[in-house]
Scaffold this active site. Structure first.
Site, PDB file in Angstrom:
ATOM      1  N   TYR A 139       0.836  -1.205   0.000  1.00  0.00           N
ATOM      2  CA  TYR A 139       0.000   0.000   0.000  1.00  0.00           C
ATOM      3  C   TYR A 139       0.870   1.255   0.000  1.00  0.00           C
ATOM      4  O   TYR A 139       0.573   2.235  -0.675  1.00  0.00           O
ATOM      5  CB  TYR A 139      -0.912  -0.004   1.235  1.00  0.00           C
ATOM      6  N   PHE A 173     -10.522  20.190 -24.396  1.00  0.00           N
ATOM      7  CA  PHE A 173     -10.927  18.791 -24.423  1.00  0.00           C
ATOM      8  C   PHE A 173     -12.164  18.688 -23.552  1.00  0.00           C
ATOM      9  O   PHE A 173     -12.325  19.448 -22.591  1.00  0.00           O
ATOM     10  CB  PHE A 173      -9.802  17.878 -23.929  1.00  0.00           C
ATOM     11  N   THR A 174     -13.043  17.766 -23.870  1.00  0.00           N
ATOM     12  CA  THR A 174     -14.350  17.713 -23.221  1.00  0.00           C
ATOM     13  C   THR A 174     -14.254  17.666 -21.697  1.00  0.00           C
ATOM     14  O   THR A 174     -14.897  18.458 -21.001  1.00  0.00           O
ATOM     15  CB  THR A 174     -15.125  16.481 -23.723  1.00  0.00           C
ATOM     16  N   LYS A 207      -3.445   6.856 -23.103  1.00  0.00           N
ATOM     17  CA  LYS A 207      -2.943   7.282 -24.396  1.00  0.00           C
ATOM     18  C   LYS A 207      -1.413   7.242 -24.432  1.00  0.00           C
ATOM     19  O   LYS A 207      -0.809   6.666 -25.332  1.00  0.00           O
ATOM     20  CB  LYS A 207      -3.435   8.698 -24.719  1.00  0.00           C
ATOM     21  N   ARG A 230     -17.405  13.903 -32.859  1.00  0.00           N
ATOM     22  CA  ARG A 230     -16.652  15.019 -32.279  1.00  0.00           C
ATOM     23  C   ARG A 230     -17.194  16.299 -32.902  1.00  0.00           C
ATOM     24  O   ARG A 230     -16.627  16.873 -33.804  1.00  0.00           O
ATOM     25  CB  ARG A 230     -15.163  14.888 -32.535  1.00  0.00           C
TER      26      ARG A 230
END
Length: 486
Positions: A84, A136-137, A270, A393
């Site tokens: 962790y 960008f959205t 990406k 788009r």
């Protein structure tokens, strides 16, 4: 490998991209009949995001999380340290960020929009204005959620569909300075640059332009934030198109870009073909401002909401971004498809950019008013006649203004994403073939209207329906021309 002067030439004279990888694991695809595809569209509200993959043949919706991972990434996932705190997987991730992106302070997050939320939470307030080369959205949604707004500052050339301009993603430096003088530096928490501009056709910016933005940011004491989600492809196009960097290595180009930014964030979906993301900086004060928000929104500072296996894969993927033969594969396939469609008179965004091939629905569906969402209609029509899932788009991807009025997009595009190392050339040629047929029968495509419209990011979950029976007419023409073909 494979700059413009070092292409692999074929004796036949054909100009086609050559894959520099081999396929060792495959996933079976299904091409269902057009009648089933029409049913799927109605079930999914004519929104390609809501389609079930059992009905999808080629999934060109996005490159986010769909790039093919390498054998080295998969191997690294088996070595994950799932502690962790103090995880060695995070240590390796940290070193990769320092080596590749040149930033020593790293905050892990579960994906790019999580980074946008944290940055907006820390810096955006009511009345803030964020200048950017294009929105960008999710970036815009987070900024507006915290009371800010955006200003898109592009040169006019960026909005020209068919163009030879190599860097349509450049920020307009004159407009940037005007924006700062108009709103004052105090109201501008940061300047955002996106590599590469997703919503105007995956177009890159030049390093010369980024230097200009940096100079203005320094002049007025405003931080520069770089969305590096597609920085690898942007860097590769810099190498192809910017004279100063023709002989530079990918490593040097990437560091040149990131060195100009105060803060860098990225979607690993990406950038490194794996799920996750990160925020990084060399400014300790920035790091300390953002640090408390990661445990609050994401998870502990060594995993940030990610599986440690993904953390290992990101680290390897970052190093692979330096490999030209890997990073060039998607842009070369995109260029092949763009050039093939353009040669047939089909309007596409040029020059070819990154992420995908962008088809101009405004021209193809000139008979459909923007109020009936031509890009959404084209995306639905293309799925119907091909089984290929692209993404709208355009105005569906926009959001209404504060008074509930529709805001129409600058461009209405059908994006056909080409993830790295996923599709074969025959599949790309199938896309070309079916899109050519649809272009010849474009008069049969009709408009759409919303029947379910969420208040935020409606393009993800919204439901639409055709304004008449145009899908049935299009299906009938397909059967007339293709017979019993799938």
């Amino acid at each position: 490998m494979l700059n413009e002067n070092e292409k692999i030439k074929f004796y036949s004279g054909e100009n086609i991209p050559l894959e520099l990888h081999k396929v060792r694991i495959v996933q079976k695809l299904h091409l269902v009949p057009i009648e089933r595809r029409l049913e799927a569209l109605y079930e999914g509200g004519f929104n390609t995001f809501r389609l079930d993959t059992k009905d999808v043949f080629l999934d060109m919706l996005t490159d986010s999380g769909t790039n093919a991972m390498s054998d080295r990434q998969l191997g690294a996932m088996m070595m994950a340290d799932d502690a962790y705190a103090g995880s060695q997987s995070f240590v390796r991730f940290q070193k990769a960020v320092l080596d590749v992106l040149g930033k020593k302070y790293l905050l892990p997050v579960h994906q790019g929009r999580a980074a946008e939320n944290i940055i907006s939470n820390a810096y955006v307030k009511k009345g803030s204005v964020v200048p950017m080369n294009y929105h960008f959205t999710t970036a815009m949604a987070h900024i507006t959620q915290y009371g800010g707004r955006i200003e898109e500052l592009l040169y006019d050339e960026a909005y020209v569909i068919n163009s030879k301009h190599p860097f349509k993603g450049n920020m307009n430096l004159e407009k940037l300075e005007e924006c700062i003088l108009k709103h004052t530096a105090a109201r501008i928490p940061y300047i955002r640059m996106e590599a590469s501009t997703n919503l105007i056709g995956g177009q890159p910016f030049s390093i010369e332009n980024l230097r200009g933005v940096r100079a203005i940011a320094d002049k007025y004491g405003i931080p520069l934030v770089l969305d590096a989600s597609l920085i690898g492809e942007n860097a590769w196009l810099v190498k192809q198109r910017e004279e100063e960097f023709k002989e530079a290595s990918m490593a040097d180009i990437l560091l040149c870009m990131t060195d100009l930014a105060d803060l860098v964030y990225f979607s690993a979906r990406k950038l490194s073909s794996s799920r996750g993301g990160g925020i990084c900086t060399n400014n300790q004060a920035i790091y300390k401002e953002l640090e408390p928000l990661v445990p609050l929104f994401e998870g502990f500072l060594t995993y940030g909401g990610m599986s440690v296996r993904e953390v290992e894969a990101i680290a390897v993927g970052l190093y692979e971004t330096l490999d030209e033969s890997m990073i060039c594969q998607s842009p070369q396939f995109i260029a092949y498809l763009v050039n093939a469609l353009e040669s047939k008179g089909i309007p596409v965004v040029t020059p070819p950019g990154v992420l995908g091939c962008h088809v101009d629905a405004m021209q193809i569906c000139a008979h459909i008013p923007q109020s009936q969402y031509p890009a959404g209609a084209l995306a639905a029509a293309f799925f119907l006649i091909s089984g290929v899932r692209g993404m709208e788009r355009g105005s569906v991807s926009n959001q209404r203004d504060e008074y509930g009025n529709e805001t129409y997009a600058d461009m209405e595009l059908l994006r056909l994403a080409v993830p790295r190392r996923v599709f074969t050339l025959s599949q790309i040629k199938y896309v070309e073939d079916r899109l050519t047929w649809l272009f010849d029968n474009r008069h049969l495509i009709g408009g759409l209207k919303f029947v379910y419209e969420p208040p935020v990011l409606r393009f993800f979950m919204g439901g639409l329906e055709p304004i008449n029976d145009w899908p049935q007419q299009l299906m009938a023409k397909f059967r007339q021309d293709f017979g019993d073909s799938l």
